[in-house]
Design an enzyme around this catalytic site. Sequence first.
Site, mmCIF file in Angstrom:
data_model
loop_
_atom_site.group_PDB
_atom_site.id
_atom_site.type_symbol
_atom_site.label_atom_id
_atom_site.label_comp_id
_atom_site.label_asym_id
_atom_site.label_seq_id
_atom_site.Cartn_x
_atom_site.Cartn_y
_atom_site.Cartn_z
ATOM 1 C CG ASP A 68 -0.281 0.049 2.511
ATOM 2 O OD1 ASP A 68 0.134 1.160 3.216
ATOM 3 O OD2 ASP A 68 0.106 -1.072 3.020
ATOM 4 C CG ASP A 79 -5.904 4.076 7.341
ATOM 5 O OD1 ASP A 79 -6.192 3.703 8.633
ATOM 6 O OD2 ASP A 79 -4.927 4.720 6.843
ATOM 7 C CD GLU A 98 -3.979 4.318 10.874
ATOM 8 O OE1 GLU A 98 -2.964 4.168 11.717
ATOM 9 O OE2 GLU A 98 -3.970 4.382 9.648
#
Length: 273
Positions: free
Chosen positions: A75, A164, A166
């Site tokens: 990624d 994503d 986090e």
Amino acid sequence: MKSALFTGAAVTLGLLMASVGSAQASSIHQPTTQARQHGITLAGGGYMGWTNTKTSSTAATPAVLAPAATVEGIDVASYQGNVDWAGQWNAGKRFAYTKATEGNYYTNPYFAQQYNGSYNVGMIRGAYHFATPNDSSGANQATYFLAHGGGWSKDGKTLPGALDIEYNPYGATCYGLSAASMVSWIRDFANTYKATTGRDVPIYTNLDWWSRCTGNSSAFNSTNPLWVAKYASSPGTLPGGWPFHTIWQYSSTPIDQDRFNGDYSRLQALANG
């Protein structure tokens, strides 16, 4: 991914070790400082696995290949600039995720080279969105993501867009949201994405953050593929009661390394929906 500002003595060393390892336990308490150490100085700088990279020589130890069928991938975000996709293909990488957006204010300036370049060399590719749940609703950010590269097409070479979610590199670990509000935010994002594409968005996270900020919610473990971050020799305990992981980000050396949990035909099936 991001580092977070943890307050109070209630954050134990054992809990920190569960997600980022003992080598980073002392630095994880200062998210804004750590973010700067990782090169994150402006909004838009968040990227997958950022808390585990670049500040310690022990931050990422490449894992030994598992005996089960797997497919290797990477990624990338703006930090990688123009990627040598032919080189990555020759190194055995067969899929790639590229950061497209963050919040509702940032698009990756290298997105076209990274997203199209991986596709052109033969990889199965996808886009991801770096969530900032304190800035706007899940629906708003999903809509922004869809409008700036996060869509999906059934061409056999495009993976569903990933969320994503986090550590916050810009402030409070959980973005100032309660666990219930965070789960609602994620559901809002996921439902908006699915309403447009028909696909369940994969969720990238780690055990420590998910436990802290969603109460280790099991709300998504039967619908959304898990992309787990764990820089170790195995994915370890999975968050949220997911029975298995779909993708495992296991290292950041020399670039973020990912492993699909299945053979190439299963990766194609994920792309095809």
